[in-house]
Structure formats: C-alpha cells, structure tokens
Design a protein around this motif. Structure first.
Motif: not given
Length: 248
Positions: A124-130, A149-150, A154-161
């Motif tokens: 959802l936060q990623q969609q806000r960024l988009i 988001l950053a 840092e806590e999740n590699r998939v989220f970072l990608e």
C-alpha cells in the motif's frame, strides 16, 4: 445448469465414477443421448448451488445482487452484507489511486489487518509512492520513499528490491518506455486492490477467492483428461454451458 452438475464439490466422487465408465484403452465416441443420461444421474442439491452463487456474490462484492439473491432464494450469506460495502469502498479507493484514504478505511474496519500483515502495508505504501511519481511530485516521492519505505527495505530484501524498482521510475523522462513502466499501469492498482480485498476477507474468516472460478478450472482439467480417452459432447463456452457434439 449442466455446468454445476459436473463440477459441484459434493459431487466429485460421483464425477469420478461418471468418467470412469468411459476410460478405455482405445478412444471411443460418446453420443449426446448417452452423455446427457450420465449427466442426469448426477444429483446436486439446489441449496448447494445457491451457496456457490452467494459465495461468489459476497466474495466479489456484489452487495445489491447478494441481498436480492438472499431474499429470492433464502440463502443466508456467511458474513454481514453491510461489511461488503465497506470492503468495496476500500477497493475502490485503491483502484482510484486514493491510497491514504484506503489505508484509513482499512484501519476503521480492523486495525489488525495492517498491523499483522507487513507485506500488505508495504504494498500500500509502495502504491502511494507510485501515485506521487505519477502526479509528478518528485521531491515528495523521494522524501516519502526515504522516510516510509527505506526502513522497511532494510529489514526485508524483497521489499528493498521492490522499492528500488519503484524509485527507478524517477530516472526516466518517458516512463511509458522504461523497463519498470508497468508499475504505472492500472493493472498495478488492481493488483494492490485485490491484495487488500483478500486480506479483509481473511480477517472476516471468509474465503479470499470465490469458489466458482476454481470449479471451472476443475472442469477444464477434467475435460482435458477425458479428451485423451474419448470423444464426447463437451462444454467449450463456459458462459452458456452448452454441450457441443464431438467432431466425427
């Protein structure tokens, strides 16, 4: 109605016996009369069929149709129909790009949905960024990505990608021709909206996916298996469920 006669879950054992009679070492042709007789021998309760329809209407959010069907058939839904309206309001907000409003509505429904689902909250936060990038708010987008988001990346590699892929939109003047331009497609909003919808349904102890599409997949698989053994009147158009005679 033949479609439901074939794929109703309670009839799967009967369905197995139904097809077993046709499995032979050499391919044969089954006439329409013989096929229809087999179909007529499969008994399905009307109550079970009504539950399938209600399940689809509730899961997909057709509240008015569900209410009308409840009155006409006497089939009670598994959840309060009033909650469908709230769920659809969340889904519509995401589909319209109003992600902040959607998050607020989800928290009004049940704060634990996002508290216990970090992946959903990130998306959802990623969609806000988009949406910020879509609207040309570059500085605000960078600030939001860094602050919100950053730390999760840092806590999740998939989220970072996923974050890096989203921020990459800012590197292209023509986002329509960039490698990550699909993030700005309406399909991305729909994907996020579907994820939220599924999470709300799960929180209400309801299946996140309707049963009918799964049953249609079973029907397709069964017909494909049977095609290897016999020629028979099969259903090619699921919207009409009409039997079509085999080519001789």
């Amino acid at each position: 109605m033949m479609l439901f006669h074939v794929i109703e879950p309670e009839c799967i054992p009967t369905m197995s016996r139904f097809y077993h009679g046709f499995v032979t070492t050499s391919k044969k042709v089954i006439t329409r009369d013989e096929w229809e007789k087999r179909l007529s021998d499969v008994k399905v309760r009307k109550e079970d069929m009504n539950k399938l329809v209600m399940n689809f209407l509730v899961t997909e959010g057709y509240v008015e149709a569900a209410e009308k069907f409840r009155m006409e058939s006497g089939t009670e839904p598994e959840i309060d129909l009033a909650t469908i309206t709230d769920r659809m309001a969340v889904k519509k907000a995401v589909q319209s790009g109003n992600v902040e409003d959607a998050i607020e509505k989800v928290n009004d429904l049940n704060p634990e949905i996002l508290d216990t689902n970090p992946q959903l909250f990130f998306h959802l936060q990623q969609q806000r960024l988009i949406e910020l990038i879509r609207n040309g708010k570059v500085e605000e987008a960078l600030e939001f990505a860094q602050e919100e988001l950053a730390p999760r990346g840092e806590e999740n590699r998939v989220f970072l990608e996923e974050l890096e892929r989203t921020v990459a939109l800012l590197a292209f003047e023509d986002v329509n021709n960039c490698p990550v331009g699909d993030l700005l497609d309406i399909s991305q909003r729909l994907k996020t909206a579907s994820e939220v919808n599924a999470a709300i349904l799960t929180s209400q102890s309801h299946e996140k996916d309707p049963k009918l599409p799964s049953l249609l997949k079973i029907l397709t698989w069964v017909q494909n298996q049977l095609d290897e053994k016999v020629s028979y009147p099969r259903i090619n158009d699921f919207s009409t469920a009409m039997l079509e005679d085999p080519a001789v």
